[in-house]
Design an enzyme around this catalytic site. Structure first.
Site, short mmCIF file in Angstrom:
data_model
loop_
_atom_site.label_atom_id
_atom_site.label_comp_id
_atom_site.label_asym_id
_atom_site.label_seq_id
_atom_site.Cartn_x
_atom_site.Cartn_y
_atom_site.Cartn_z
CE1 TYR A 123 -4.60 -1.99 4.80
CE2 TYR A 123 -3.29 0.01 4.60
CZ TYR A 123 -4.16 -1.14 3.89
OH TYR A 123 -4.36 -1.25 2.73
CB SER B 286 -0.82 0.05 1.32
OG SER B 286 -1.44 1.31 1.17
P1 NAD Z 1 -11.41 -6.22 -0.66
O1 NAD Z 1 -11.98 -6.00 0.73
O2 NAD Z 1 -12.26 -5.91 -1.66
O3 NAD Z 1 -10.72 -7.55 -0.64
C1 NAD Z 1 -10.00 -8.14 0.25
C2 NAD Z 1 -9.76 -9.79 0.14
O4 NAD Z 1 -9.39 -10.13 1.37
C3 NAD Z 1 -11.26 -10.57 0.26
O5 NAD Z 1 -11.35 -11.44 -0.83
C4 NAD Z 1 -11.46 -10.98 1.44
O6 NAD Z 1 -12.30 -12.01 1.56
C5 NAD Z 1 -9.96 -11.40 1.62
N1 NAD Z 1 -9.80 -11.43 3.27
C6 NAD Z 1 -9.88 -10.91 4.37
N2 NAD Z 1 -9.55 -11.61 5.25
C7 NAD Z 1 -9.22 -12.81 4.91
C8 NAD Z 1 -8.69 -13.94 5.76
N3 NAD Z 1 -8.65 -13.87 6.98
N4 NAD Z 1 -8.25 -15.02 4.96
C9 NAD Z 1 -8.51 -14.84 3.69
N5 NAD Z 1 -8.89 -13.96 2.90
C10 NAD Z 1 -9.28 -12.85 3.41
O7 NAD Z 1 -9.99 -5.24 -0.49
P2 NAD Z 1 -9.07 -4.62 -1.47
O8 NAD Z 1 -9.16 -3.38 -1.42
O9 NAD Z 1 -9.27 -5.37 -2.84
O10 NAD Z 1 -7.57 -5.18 -0.72
C11 NAD Z 1 -6.98 -6.08 -1.20
C12 NAD Z 1 -5.43 -5.48 -0.79
O11 NAD Z 1 -5.20 -4.41 -1.41
C13 NAD Z 1 -5.32 -5.41 0.73
O12 NAD Z 1 -4.01 -6.13 1.06
C14 NAD Z 1 -5.32 -3.96 1.13
O13 NAD Z 1 -4.55 -3.60 2.03
C15 NAD Z 1 -4.52 -3.48 -0.27
N6 NAD Z 1 -4.68 -2.33 -0.60
C16 NAD Z 1 -6.05 -1.36 -0.95
C17 NAD Z 1 -6.14 -0.24 -1.37
C18 NAD Z 1 -7.40 0.12 -1.56
O14 NAD Z 1 -7.59 1.34 -1.51
N7 NAD Z 1 -8.29 -0.48 -1.52
C19 NAD Z 1 -5.01 0.37 -1.39
C20 NAD Z 1 -3.69 -0.31 -1.04
C21 NAD Z 1 -3.67 -1.39 -0.59
#
Ligand code: NAD
Length: 261
Positions: free
Chosen positions: A156, A143
Site C-alpha cells: 500500500y 493517502s
Molecule cells: P472502500 O473500501 O469504502 O472503497 C473502495 C472502493 O474501491 C469500493 O468502491 C470498491 O468496490 C472499489 N474497488 C476495490 N477494488 C476494485 C477493483 N479491482 N476495481 C474496481 N473497483 C474496486 O474504501 P475507501 O476508504 O473509501 O478507499 C477509497 C480510496 O481512499 C482508496 O484508494 C484508499 O486507499 C484511499 N484512502 C483511504 C483511507 C481511509 O482511511 N479509508 C485513507 C487514505 C486513503
C-alpha cells in the site's frame, strides 16, 4: 460551486470516499460514471438515487481496476455516452496488512495494480480528450501513506508513493493544457477499507480492537478524530473548480495533522 455540464468518472465509487465524491460532484451538476464492486441491486439503487436526487445522469461501469483493457474501455464508453471525460478521480483501492516477509505475492500484485497502475491506465486513456478540450481535472486519491510509511503495509505504501510520482509527472506534462493533476492524501477515514484492516492489524501487532483504533489509527492523527468522507469530497469538489486551476502537481494531505509530525 457549479460543475454543470461536466462529466466525472470516479473509480471505486460504490463505497466510502469515492461514493461521497461522486455525490458531491452530482450535487454540483456533473454527470457521473460510478464504478466499483458490490451487490448489484445496491449499486443500481445508488446510481438511480444519484439521478433522482441531483437531476444528473449517472451510469455504472463494472470495470475491474486491476485490468488495463477494462479501464481503457470505461473511459472510452464514458466519452461515447457523454461526449467527454472532464474530471477523473482515481480512487479505487484496497489494503492488506502483513509483515513484508509473509506478504502474499498475489496481494502485492493486486495492490500495485488496483492502487497504482489503474491510475496510469485511466489517465493515459482520458488525457487525449482533456488535452483536445484544453480542460481537465485529475484527482488521485492517494493517502498519508504517499508521504510517510507504517509497518506491515509495504504494498500500500509503495503504491501510494508511486501515485505521488505519477501525479507530479502528469502535472508537468499537462500544465499548459488547462489540466491539473493532484494527489489528495487522507489520513484515517472511517470506511469499509479501514474497518477491514482492524482484524489484520490485531493479528500483525498482537493488539485488541480498541488498541488498534486508539493506539494505531487515531494515534497517528493529532486531532484524535477520523477524517470524514464528506470532508474529502468537499476538497475534491474545490480542486475541480476554476478557483483551483493553479493547484497542480500537489501532494495534498487531509490528515488531521498526521504528516506534520
Ligand atoms: P472502500 O473500501 O469504502 O472503497 C473502495 C472502493 O474501491 C469500493 O468502491 C470498491 O468496490 C472499489 N474497488 C476495490 N477494488 C476494485 C477493483 N479491482 N476495481 C474496481 N473497483 C474496486 O474504501 P475507501 O476508504 O473509501 O478507499 C477509497 C480510496 O481512499 C482508496 O484508494 C484508499 O486507499 C484511499 N484512502 C483511504 C483511507 C481511509 O482511511 N479509508 C485513507 C487514505 C486513503
Amino acid at each position: 460551486m457549479s460543475l454543470q455540464g461536466k462529466v466525472a468518472v470516479v473509480t471505486g465509487s460504490t463505497s466510502g470516499i469515492g461514493l461521497a465524491i461522486a455525490k458531491a460532484y452530482a450535487g454540483a451538476g456533473a454527470h457521473i460514471v460510478i464504478n466499483g464492486f458490490g451487490d448489484a441491486d445496491a449499486i443500481e439503487k445508488e446510481r438511480a438515487d444519484i439521478e433522482t436526487q441531483f437531476g444528473v445522469e449517472a451510469v455504472y461501469s463494472p470495470a475491474d481496476m486491476s485490468k488495463g483493457d477494462q479501464i481503457a474501455k470505461m473511459i472510452a464508453d464514458a466519452e461515447s455516452t457523454f461526449g467527454s471525460v472532464d474530471i477523473l478521480v482515481n480512487n479505487a483501492g484496497i489494503q492488506f496488512v502483513s509483515p513484508v516477509e509473509d506478504f502474499p505475492v498475489e496481494k502485492w500484485d493486486q495492490i500495485i495494480a488496483i492502487n497504482m497502475s489503474s491510475a496510469f491506465h485511466a489517465i493515459r486513456a482520458a488525457l487525449p480528450g482533456m488535452k483536445a478540450r484544453k480542460w481537465g481535472r485529475i484527482i488521485n486519491t492517494a493517502s498519508a501513506h504517499a508521504l510517510v510509511a507504517s509497518p506491515f503495509k509495504s504494498a500500500y505504501v509503495t503504491a501510494k508513493h508511486g501515485i505521488a510520482g505519477l501525479t507530479k509527472t502528469v502535472a508537468l506534462e499537462t500544465a499548459t493544457f488547462g489540466i491539473t493533476c493532484i494527489a489528495i492524501c487522507p489520513g484515517y477515514v472511517w470506511t469499509p477499507l479501514v474497518e477491514k484492516q482492524i482484524p489484520e492489524t490485531m493479528e500483525a501487532r498482537h493488539l485488541t480492537r480498541e488498541q488498534v483504533i486508539n493506539d494505531v489509527l487515531l494515534h497517528a492523527q493529532p486531532t484524535k478524530q477520523f477524517v470524514t468522507v464528506e470532508e474529502v469530497a468537499d476538497l475534491a469538489l474545490f480542486l475541480s473548480s476554476e478557483g483551483a486551476k493553479s493547484i497542480t502537481g500537489t501532494i495534498l494531505p487531509i490528515d488531521g495533522g498526521w504528516t506534520a509530525e
